[in-house]
Write an enzyme that holds these catalytic residues in place. Structure first.
Site, PDB file in Angstrom:
ATOM      1  N   CYS A 238       2.161  -5.186   1.657  1.00 32.30           N
ATOM      2  CA  CYS A 238       2.546  -6.423   2.343  1.00 32.30           C
ATOM      3  C   CYS A 238       4.034  -6.731   2.132  1.00 32.30           C
ATOM      4  O   CYS A 238       4.888  -6.065   2.705  1.00 32.30           O
ATOM      5  CB  CYS A 238       1.645  -7.565   1.903  1.00 32.30           C
ATOM      6  SG  CYS A 238       1.643  -8.961   3.072  1.00 32.30           S
TER       7      CYS A 238
ATOM      8  N   HIS B 292      -3.575  -5.388   3.130  1.00 32.78           N
ATOM      9  CA  HIS B 292      -3.869  -5.304   1.695  1.00 32.78           C
ATOM     10  C   HIS B 292      -5.090  -4.399   1.473  1.00 32.78           C
ATOM     11  O   HIS B 292      -6.205  -4.767   1.831  1.00 32.78           O
ATOM     12  CB  HIS B 292      -4.173  -6.686   1.131  1.00 32.78           C
ATOM     13  CG  HIS B 292      -2.995  -7.612   1.109  1.00 32.78           C
ATOM     14  ND1 HIS B 292      -2.102  -7.662   0.055  1.00 32.78           N
ATOM     15  CD2 HIS B 292      -2.563  -8.518   2.018  1.00 32.78           C
ATOM     16  CE1 HIS B 292      -1.169  -8.565   0.314  1.00 32.78           C
ATOM     17  NE2 HIS B 292      -1.419  -9.106   1.491  1.00 32.78           N
TER      18      HIS B 292
ATOM     19  N   GLU C  82      -5.555  -3.248  -1.717  1.00 30.30           N
ATOM     20  CA  GLU C  82      -5.696  -3.325  -3.175  1.00 30.30           C
ATOM     21  C   GLU C  82      -6.666  -4.405  -3.638  1.00 30.30           C
ATOM     22  O   GLU C  82      -6.833  -4.625  -4.847  1.00 30.30           O
ATOM     23  CB  GLU C  82      -4.321  -3.586  -3.809  1.00 30.30           C
ATOM     24  CG  GLU C  82      -3.821  -5.025  -3.736  1.00 30.30           C
ATOM     25  CD  GLU C  82      -3.196  -5.441  -2.417  1.00 30.30           C
ATOM     26  OE1 GLU C  82      -2.532  -6.488  -2.384  1.00 30.30           O
ATOM     27  OE2 GLU C  82      -3.379  -4.716  -1.413  1.00 30.30           O
TER      28      GLU C  82
END
Length: 233
Positions: free
Chosen positions: A87, A173, A175
């Site tokens: 990001c 994202h 993660e």
């Protein structure tokens, strides 16, 4: 092996699943808490790779750590030290490599499908995946730097990811953990309430079926992280 440096720009936006992945592969890593005013290293040479996480700020803001972060990326790339951006981190990569970052016409918050580009690099990074459900939380977008290749797109954000050799920038994202999703919904509830766009999900919708959604996202992350660590020095 030299450690991987992970730069955290906001307390709630830590490495998440990436930390679990690196630990499971016995890869040492060092967290640099930029949000706690920890000084960025002057050189990338002491690390096997650099990872830049997300954050609510803009790369266009006049913040003291942005110039040193850009300098690290510009050191790492020509020296074949792999860089990974999530990001805000990908936006830093874009700027460092000659791209631009600007405000998006709409915010993108919540779960949404991304499509893998039908090119050689898309297949190299994502294998058989042609699309998957990613997690999003951004109001700005980057351009693809010269010499980089587009990897992902969504319906309201054409540039969702890019690669340049062993370097990977992700607007979305991958993660996320369940805990992170819930924490972001709590801390970002006011932003969601103030953003009536169709591309912004409600707090309730974001948290539906997390026990199934997050592991599926972790599978995609594992694929990407596996490819990324193969380039570590």
């Amino acid at each position: 092996m030299k450690p991987v440096a992970i730069f955290r720009h906001f307390p709630a936006e830590g490495p998440g699943y990436l930390a679990t992945f690196l630990d499971s592969h016995a890869i040492p890593w060092q967290l640099v808490k930029v949000d706690a005013n920890e000084t960025l290293p002057a050189s990338a040479d002491q690390f096997s790779g650099l990872v830049f996480m997300g954050g609510p700020m803009s790369v266009n803001d006049n913040l003291p750590w942005i110039a040193p972060a850009l300098a690290l990326i510009r050191q790492a790339v020509p020296n074949n030290i792999p860089v990974l951006g999530h990001c805000l981190g990908a936006q830093l990569m874009s700027i460092a490599l000659g791209g631009t970052v600007s405000r998006s016409p709409v915010k993108e918050i919540g779960w949404g499908e991304v499509c893998v580009a039908d090119n050689r690099e898309g297949r190299r990074w994502f294998g058989e995946w042609s699309k998957f459900e990613a997690f999003h939380w951004h109001g700005e977008v980057f351009t693809i730097p010269k010499g980089a290749t587009l990897l992902l797109s969504s319906s309201c954000c054409e540039n969702q990811a890019f690669t340049m050799d062993k370097h990977l920038g992700l607007q979305c994202h991958v993660e996320m953990t369940e805990e992170m999703v819930r924490d972001w919904c709590t801390s970002g509830a006011a932003e969601i309430a103030a953003s009536p766009e169709p591309s912004v999900e409600s707090v309730e919708a974001i948290q539906v079926d997390l026990a199934q959604r997050v592991p599926r996202l972790n599978q995609v992350a594992s694929r990407l992280y596996e490819k990324w660590i193969s380039g570590l020095l």
